[in-house]
Design a protein around this motif. Sequence first.
Motif, PDB file in Angstrom:
ATOM      1  N   PRO A 310       0.648  -1.381  -0.270  1.00 18.45           N
ATOM      2  CA  PRO A 310       0.274   0.428   0.134  1.00 18.45           C
ATOM      3  C   PRO A 310       0.895   1.026  -0.150  1.00 18.45           C
ATOM      4  O   PRO A 310       1.015   1.955  -0.492  1.00 18.45           O
ATOM      5  N   LEU A 311       2.339   1.096   0.940  1.00 19.44           N
ATOM      6  CA  LEU A 311       2.329   2.682   1.083  1.00 19.44           C
ATOM      7  C   LEU A 311       3.507   2.586  -0.483  1.00 19.44           C
ATOM      8  O   LEU A 311       3.487   4.220  -0.999  1.00 19.44           O
ATOM      9  N   GLU A 312       3.502   1.794  -0.601  1.00 20.57           N
ATOM     10  CA  GLU A 312       5.089   1.451  -2.815  1.00 20.57           C
ATOM     11  C   GLU A 312       3.473   2.076  -3.260  1.00 20.57           C
ATOM     12  O   GLU A 312       4.121   2.363  -4.577  1.00 20.57           O
ATOM     13  N   ALA A 313       2.395   1.751  -3.452  1.00 15.84           N
ATOM     14  CA  ALA A 313       1.302   2.010  -4.010  1.00 15.84           C
ATOM     15  C   ALA A 313       0.991   3.670  -4.522  1.00 15.84           C
ATOM     16  O   ALA A 313       1.132   4.336  -5.539  1.00 15.84           O
ATOM     17  N   TRP A 314       1.230   4.448  -3.198  1.00 14.98           N
ATOM     18  CA  TRP A 314       1.019   6.123  -2.866  1.00 14.98           C
ATOM     19  C   TRP A 314       2.073   6.684  -3.185  1.00 14.98           C
ATOM     20  O   TRP A 314       1.676   7.210  -4.065  1.00 14.98           O
ATOM     21  N   ALA A 315       2.704   5.942  -2.910  1.00 14.83           N
ATOM     22  CA  ALA A 315       4.482   6.422  -3.213  1.00 14.83           C
ATOM     23  C   ALA A 315       4.571   6.432  -4.882  1.00 14.83           C
ATOM     24  O   ALA A 315       5.178   7.668  -5.364  1.00 14.83           O
ATOM     25  N   LEU A 316       4.162   5.572  -5.781  1.00 18.60           N
ATOM     26  CA  LEU A 316       4.157   5.804  -6.774  1.00 18.60           C
ATOM     27  C   LEU A 316       2.878   6.131  -8.046  1.00 18.60           C
ATOM     28  O   LEU A 316       2.462   6.036  -9.380  1.00 18.60           O
ATOM     29  N   GLY A 317       2.338   6.670  -7.301  1.00 14.65           N
ATOM     30  CA  GLY A 317       0.673   7.335  -7.579  1.00 14.65           C
ATOM     31  C   GLY A 317       0.360   6.264  -7.931  1.00 14.65           C
ATOM     32  O   GLY A 317      -0.633   6.668  -9.168  1.00 14.65           O
ATOM     33  N   ARG A 318      -0.155   4.733  -7.312  1.00 12.18           N
ATOM     34  CA  ARG A 318      -0.870   4.009  -8.243  1.00 12.18           C
ATOM     35  C   ARG A 318      -2.075   3.900  -7.229  1.00 12.18           C
ATOM     36  O   ARG A 318      -1.825   3.767  -6.301  1.00 12.18           O
ATOM     37  N   PRO A 319      -3.438   3.985  -7.889  1.00 13.04           N
ATOM     38  CA  PRO A 319      -4.991   3.621  -7.013  1.00 13.04           C
ATOM     39  C   PRO A 319      -5.160   2.298  -6.332  1.00 13.04           C
ATOM     40  O   PRO A 319      -4.187   0.827  -6.590  1.00 13.04           O
ATOM     41  N   LEU A 320      -4.983   1.925  -4.939  1.00 12.25           N
ATOM     42  CA  LEU A 320      -5.066   0.580  -4.129  1.00 12.25           C
ATOM     43  C   LEU A 320      -6.569   0.248  -4.058  1.00 12.25           C
ATOM     44  O   LEU A 320      -7.274   0.203  -3.515  1.00 12.25           O
ATOM     45  N   ILE A 321      -6.324  -1.448  -4.249  1.00 13.03           N
ATOM     46  CA  ILE A 321      -8.028  -1.758  -3.720  1.00 13.03           C
ATOM     47  C   ILE A 321      -6.800  -2.378  -2.656  1.00 13.03           C
ATOM     48  O   ILE A 321      -6.282  -3.520  -2.902  1.00 13.03           O
ATOM     49  N   TYR A 322      -7.744  -3.271  -1.061  1.00  9.39           N
ATOM     50  CA  TYR A 322      -6.771  -4.120  -0.598  1.00  9.39           C
ATOM     51  C   TYR A 322      -8.292  -4.147   0.792  1.00  9.39           C
ATOM     52  O   TYR A 322      -9.233  -4.015   0.771  1.00  9.39           O
ATOM     53  N   SER A 323      -7.630  -5.900   1.415  1.00  9.82           N
ATOM     54  CA  SER A 323      -8.282  -6.460   2.202  1.00  9.82           C
ATOM     55  C   SER A 323      -9.480  -4.985   3.382  1.00  9.82           C
ATOM     56  O   SER A 323      -8.409  -4.507   4.648  1.00  9.82           O
TER      57      SER A 323
END
Length: 398
Positions: A310-323
């Motif tokens: 999740p942190l890496e997705a945010w840092a690189l500007g990608r949207p996230l789907i998470y449990s």
Amino acid sequence: MKIGILLENPIQVGGGFNQAINAIVQLQRIIGKQHKVVAFTTIKANLQHLKRLGVPAEYLPAAGRASRIALAVLRRLFHKEIGKAWMARKIENALLKADMDLAYFVTHSSTPNYFRKLNYVTTVLDACHRDDLEFPEVSSDGRFEERERHFWTCLPRAVAVIVASHQLLKRIVVRYGIDEERMIAMPFEPSPFLSEAHSIDRTAVLGNYGLRDGYYFYPAQFWPHKNHTRILEAVSLLKHKLAVGADIRVVFSGADHGNVAWIKQQARQLGVSDNVTFLGFVPVDHMRALYEGALAVVMSTYFGPTNLPPLEAWALGRPLIYSAHLNEQIGEAALLADADDAAQWADAMLRIRDPAVAVDLIEKGRKQLKVVDAERLEAEALFACRLEQFVQRRKCWK
């Protein structure tokens, strides 16, 4: 004071390795000017990874080839615990010979269980053998009992215990009776190898794997608890929801821990084999490009309460789907789906194809990352104070 940092895991362990590297760089940054910080690794190949980040390190041959052979002999002749104790004593003696005052274990390690003289700081990234004990990787072949012995033996004797979140801190206090003032909740941070200086051009990386932009990316090793199954089921549902010919692709990257064959079998049974790309373990230089090429990052894991992607997705500007059950780490910076419910994952994967939804999540991710960064700075100050307290006490004996 001289602090020896111990890195005992290879890069193939994935997120745990990256977080360990971050911890080494972090300690050098926050106290390296006041005290001598020396990195040690029991795996020779790690020296090159540390060197790339400007971290000088020393190799401890205690866990080298000859020692592994000796350990195997000890396990056959006596018992697994005797072999572990023998290895740990070799490591402790090497640190004492190097005049270390304190050892810092930056990954989950049973080595300090057998220390007899040297004080240490230890790290706990999760307690999932208690949270989700159904999974074989934490319950079968004595693993549950081994982790319980480790927690009861190692944690009470630690000068400080570094944990990944306040939620995990509270669980350890309740379950193992550890003094809260000796524990520090230190949030994860993105892998240092995601910086552009350590990455390869996106077009070249995606071309190497036969990919193009627009896939769902799940960076996780193949353990049962990572729950790749739910993503496959969601893809199967999506194929029926989207227009015929719509290109749905999921990319899985990560080392196989015995579960890849099962996941591939499920993909065939669900009729989605053509929609899934299995990359295996990929070089760290490729990870930034794989994130950047993704339509979204998906992480259906059961284990937490915190994770690195999740942190890496945010840092690189990608949207996230998470449990959904791990929402404490996330705030509003992800679409949440029940780890047991494929329909919720399919709905979220469909929603995130809306550019407005994706842009909103990317912005919320940036804000959430700032919140995590602020928490980390506070934890670093607390850690530095705890170490200075140890310095004063360490002056009382030779």
